[in-house]
Design an enzyme around this catalytic site. Structure first.
Site, PDB file in Angstrom:
ATOM      1  N   ASP A  13       0.849  -1.194   0.000  1.00  0.00           N
ATOM      2  CA  ASP A  13       0.000   0.000   0.000  1.00  0.00           C
ATOM      3  C   ASP A  13       0.885   1.245   0.000  1.00  0.00           C
ATOM      4  OD1 ASP A  13      -2.117  -1.734   0.250  1.00  0.00           O
ATOM      5  OD2 ASP A  13      -2.215  -1.534   2.438  1.00  0.00           O
TER       6      ASP A  13
HETATM    7  N1  URA Z   1      -1.052  -5.989   3.973  1.00  0.00           N
HETATM    8  C1  URA Z   1      -1.597  -4.748   3.992  1.00  0.00           C
HETATM    9  O1  URA Z   1      -2.640  -4.530   4.573  1.00  0.00           O
HETATM   10  N2  URA Z   1      -0.945  -3.762   3.333  1.00  0.00           N
HETATM   11  C2  URA Z   1       0.245  -3.941   2.686  1.00  0.00           C
HETATM   12  O2  URA Z   1       0.805  -3.003   2.140  1.00  0.00           O
HETATM   13  C3  URA Z   1       0.793  -5.241   2.692  1.00  0.00           C
HETATM   14  C4  URA Z   1       0.123  -6.245   3.344  1.00  0.00           C
END
Ligand code: URA
Length: 235
Positions: free
Chosen positions: A103
């Protein structure tokens, strides 16, 4: 391989552009200018220079980035920077892609490659490469939450049970855990499912490969050994 083809494979542009670079005398090997585009090369351990800058020939590239916050794993980032802004034209011309996604607000280990097979090997849903995450949570982490994460939780619109292994409380509101799948927002959704909330998320390890002390925003080429570490998964 022909010199013009080798240059093209390394991201120096179209075959025509590479021919022109060579004819202009921009390319040398072992301090000798080679101005013949059809010059035949031995690729083994090849180093070459273009306008005085030295490069190592790489059949494929494998990159580990310590992703900073505020960068999206997409080419057309809308509200943030793109992780691809961190790489030069040569790598972009080679068509590097992210191996899975983080993310925009997640930091840590992100792999990029132009090797489609490697990408498949790490992202195929049946290959359960372990990924270690560290997080800060909004509320203190209870023993019950740790047990629930280890037992597994259901996630809306996803089939099956999502469980973590090696769940360790690092502090009252800091947790480390390993997951073996990679569905959308998995860690944040797992923490929400047990009644907590992720405030900060960092990926520390993929397979057996960790970031060590690579500073945020910086990247390295992986060695063959590190590529094997990233692919590592227990049967
Ligand atoms: N899980 C998440 O919620 N976000 C990420 O960036 C990676 C794994």
């Amino acid at each position: 391989m022909l010199l013009e083809k080798m240059l093209q494979s390394q991201g120096f542009g179209s075959r025509k552009h590479c021919q022109q670079l060579i004819k202009n005398g921009a390319v040398s090997i072992q301090d000798e200018i080679i101005d013949h585009p059809k010059h035949k090369l031995d690729l083994n351990q090849l180093e070459f220079s273009v306008y005085g800058e030295t490069y190592q020939y790489r059949e494929k590239v494998y990159i580990a980035l310590n992703k900073p916050k505020g960068y999206e794993c997409s080419h057309q980032a809308t509200h943030h920077f793109s992780v691809f802004d961190l790489f030069d034209d040569l790598l972009m011309n080679r068509g590097i892609q992210c191996v899975g996604r983080l993310d925009q607000d997640t930091t840590g280990l992100l792999l990029l490659t132009d090797d489609g097979q490697f990408l498949q090997a790490l992202t195929h849903p049946k290959k359960h490469v372990a990924k270690v995450y560290q997080m800060e949570t909004a509320d203190p982490i209870s023993d019950e939450q740790i047990q629930q994460l280890e037992r597994g939780v259901e996630l809306r619109n996803e089939k099956g049970i999502y469980a973590a292994t090696d769940v360790k409380r690092l502090d009252e509101k800091r947790l480390q855990m390993t997951i073996h799948q990679g569905v959308y927002h998995q860690v944040k959704r797992m923490l929400a499912a047990v009644g907590n909330k992720v405030e900060k998320l960092h990926r520390a390890q993929i397979g057996q490969l960790s970031l060590n002390d690579l500073p945020e925003g910086e990247w390295i080429y992986l060695t063959e050994e590190q590529v094997a570490q990233a692919k590592y998964h227990e049967e």
